[in-house]
Design an enzyme around this catalytic site. Structure first.
Site, mmCIF file in Angstrom:
data_model
loop_
_atom_site.group_PDB
_atom_site.id
_atom_site.type_symbol
_atom_site.label_atom_id
_atom_site.label_comp_id
_atom_site.label_asym_id
_atom_site.label_seq_id
_atom_site.Cartn_x
_atom_site.Cartn_y
_atom_site.Cartn_z
ATOM 1 N N ASP A 173 -12.161 -9.083 4.844
ATOM 2 C CA ASP A 173 -13.460 -9.133 4.147
ATOM 3 C C ASP A 173 -14.002 -10.553 4.156
ATOM 4 O O ASP A 173 -15.196 -10.786 4.364
ATOM 5 C CB ASP A 173 -13.329 -8.661 2.686
ATOM 6 C CG ASP A 173 -13.567 -7.162 2.537
ATOM 7 O OD1 ASP A 173 -13.248 -6.409 3.489
ATOM 8 O OD2 ASP A 173 -14.076 -6.733 1.483
ATOM 9 N N ASP A 219 -2.788 -18.370 0.775
ATOM 10 C CA ASP A 219 -3.784 -19.088 -0.029
ATOM 11 C C ASP A 219 -4.463 -20.169 0.812
ATOM 12 O O ASP A 219 -5.685 -20.319 0.801
ATOM 13 C CB ASP A 219 -3.160 -19.673 -1.310
ATOM 14 C CG ASP A 219 -1.860 -20.429 -1.072
ATOM 15 O OD1 ASP A 219 -1.304 -20.366 0.048
ATOM 16 O OD2 ASP A 219 -1.390 -21.104 -2.013
ATOM 17 N N LYS A 261 3.276 -15.269 2.535
ATOM 18 C CA LYS A 261 3.469 -16.022 1.291
ATOM 19 C C LYS A 261 4.965 -16.276 1.165
ATOM 20 O O LYS A 261 5.618 -15.891 0.181
ATOM 21 C CB LYS A 261 2.893 -15.221 0.106
ATOM 22 C CG LYS A 261 2.833 -15.970 -1.209
ATOM 23 C CD LYS A 261 1.782 -17.074 -1.234
ATOM 24 C CE LYS A 261 1.884 -17.882 -2.516
ATOM 25 N NZ LYS A 261 1.020 -19.068 -2.538
ATOM 26 N N ASP A 300 -6.235 -6.945 4.454
ATOM 27 C CA ASP A 300 -7.384 -6.327 3.793
ATOM 28 C C ASP A 300 -8.290 -7.415 3.211
ATOM 29 O O ASP A 300 -9.503 -7.424 3.421
ATOM 30 C CB ASP A 300 -6.877 -5.403 2.672
ATOM 31 C CG ASP A 300 -8.016 -4.777 1.889
ATOM 32 O OD1 ASP A 300 -8.973 -4.307 2.529
ATOM 33 O OD2 ASP A 300 -7.941 -4.759 0.645
ATOM 34 N N TYR A 333 0.826 -1.209 0.000
ATOM 35 C CA TYR A 333 0.000 0.000 0.000
ATOM 36 C C TYR A 333 0.864 1.263 0.000
ATOM 37 O O TYR A 333 0.421 2.323 -0.427
ATOM 38 C CB TYR A 333 -0.902 0.034 1.240
ATOM 39 C CG TYR A 333 -2.200 -0.712 1.115
ATOM 40 C CD1 TYR A 333 -2.222 -2.055 0.735
ATOM 41 C CD2 TYR A 333 -3.413 -0.094 1.393
ATOM 42 C CE1 TYR A 333 -3.412 -2.748 0.642
ATOM 43 C CE2 TYR A 333 -4.608 -0.779 1.306
ATOM 44 C CZ TYR A 333 -4.609 -2.100 0.935
ATOM 45 O OH TYR A 333 -5.793 -2.777 0.854
HETATM 46 C C1 IPM Z 1 -10.299 -1.274 4.116
HETATM 47 C C2 IPM Z 1 -10.504 -0.725 2.737
HETATM 48 C C3 IPM Z 1 -9.337 0.195 2.400
HETATM 49 C C4 IPM Z 1 -8.073 -0.627 2.465
HETATM 50 C C5 IPM Z 1 -9.446 0.906 1.050
HETATM 51 C C6 IPM Z 1 -10.736 1.638 0.884
HETATM 52 C C7 IPM Z 1 -8.279 1.829 0.835
HETATM 53 O O1 IPM Z 1 -10.662 -1.753 1.830
HETATM 54 O O2 IPM Z 1 -10.163 -0.472 5.066
HETATM 55 O O3 IPM Z 1 -10.307 -2.492 4.258
HETATM 56 O O4 IPM Z 1 -7.756 -1.344 1.517
HETATM 57 O O5 IPM Z 1 -7.384 -0.549 3.480
HETATM 58 MG MG MG Z 2 -10.823 -3.658 2.719
#
Ligand code: IPM
Ligand code: MG
Length: 357
Positions: free
Chosen positions: A251, A223, A191, A247, A142
């Protein structure tokens, strides 16, 4: 306690869900005899509209002058054509970095009342799971070198993943420290079979693990981890991983709990000032319609009270109120199937939680 909290409402559903969390924090302050003041600052697309840039200096200064920061969400199709360095998301990276927030805690636990919303089978979920993802937040790909150059096939774009021992150690210590307060297990995800940065990550984590003999340490390739999270999530307690893997895996972890609308997060650094935000995005498709689930932001407010200010009784009160409201069967649209009746609006859900408080 008297506390100054900076509000970064942002875009899409950001303003609605932050207003909900503020209402809950105000109720909590009244109940426990605190005084919270809230000051809004621009971030993301709304900041681009007003000032031309996604993270005005005034916002950074305002956050630095506050005791803690509550963020909604940024971004939306309106700003998709902005150049990479002026996108709303860039503001998020900028503020994390400006505030030195190298740790991102993302708890993913299954609420018994929301069992039906999880896509996992009963035999996989068992008695439920409770995972804490410790994501490195100010390093890795990032923030690495990026750009365009001439490559084998002509012009190419590149991004770079780089981690120093210092960065790995400091996030590692947070993970081991967190595990000591939970069920004492850390799984580091990397990884290392391919990436040099992951090999350094793994080597450094192994060295740290020796300092925490009480913690059961393991490592896993990313993975495999993506697969194990849906195969047997109960095996995880604390997961520690890099910015990008964190990240992605957070999710995935949120989805197995039933709804991304439930998950809060805390971004922390060396001081008590943190930034607290839901892990979901700005959901432009439902923005301004009072349909959003405010719970992730409300729970982020609870995390703020706990982690920045040590107000655990207050944080417990908010978390218990959320539990009770869910146990009573109240649901926003994201938490229910299409045939289960009328969902609560964002403000109705907020009111229910405030009533219980
Ligand atoms: C998160 C989001 C952010 C990230 C994006 C919007 C920059 O996906 O906070 O998980 O990738 O950190
Ligand atoms: Mg995110």
């Amino acid at each position: 306690m008297e506390l100054n909290i900076a509000l970064l409402k942002g875009d899409g559903i950001g303003p609605e869900i932050v207003d909900s969390a503020v209402a809950v924090l105000e109720k909590t302050a009244a109940k426990f005899g605190h005084k919270f003041s809230f000051t809004p600052y621009l971030i993301g697309g709304c900041a681009i509209d007003e000032t031309g840039i996604p993270l005005p200096q005034e916002t950074v200064d305002g956050c630095l002058a506050s005791d803690s920061v509550l963020l909604g969400a940024v971004g939306g199709p309106k700003w998709d054509d902005q150049p990479g360095n002026n996108r709303p998301e860039k503001a998020l990276l900028g503020i994390r970095s400006a505030l030195g927030l190298f740790t991102n805690l993302r708890p993913a636990k299954l609420y018994p009342a929301l069992r039906a919303a999880s896509p996992l089978k009963d035999e996989i979920v068992g008695k439920g799971f409770d995972i804490m993802i410790v994501r490195e937040l100010t390093g890795g790909i990032y923030f690495g070198d990026r750009g365009y150059r001439n490559g084998k096939y002509g012009q190419e774009a590149y991004d770079t993943e780089a981690y120093s021992v210092t960065e790995i150690e400091r996030i590692g210590r947070v993970a081991f420290g967190t595990a000591m307060k939970r069920s004492k297990r850390v799984c580091s995800i990397d990884k290392a079979n391919v990436l040099e940065s992951s090999r350094l990550w793994r080597k450094t984590m192994h060295r740290l693990a020796e300092e925490y003999p009480e913690v059961e340490y393991s490592d896993m390739f990313v993975d495999n981890a993506a697969m194990q999270l849906v195969r047997d999530p109960k095996q995880f307690d604390v997961i520690v991983t890099s910015n990008m893997f964190g990240d992605i895996l957070s999710d995935e972890s949120s989805q197995i709990t039933g709804s991304i609308g439930m998950l809060a997060s805390a971004s922390l650094g060396e001081t008590s000032r943190g930034m607290y935000e839901p892990i979901h995005g700005s959901a432009p498709d439902i923005a301004g319609q009072n349909k959003a689930n405010p719970i992730a932001t409300i729970l982020s407010g609870a995390m703020m009270l706990r982690y920045s200010f040590g107000l655990s009784a207050e944080a417990d009160a908010i978390e218990n109120a959320v539990d009770k409201v869910l146990d009573a069967g109240h649901r926003t649209a994201d938490l229910m199937g299409s045939s289960e009746g009328t969902p609560l609006t964002c403000t109705e859900m907020t009111e229910k939680i405030i009533e219980v408080l």
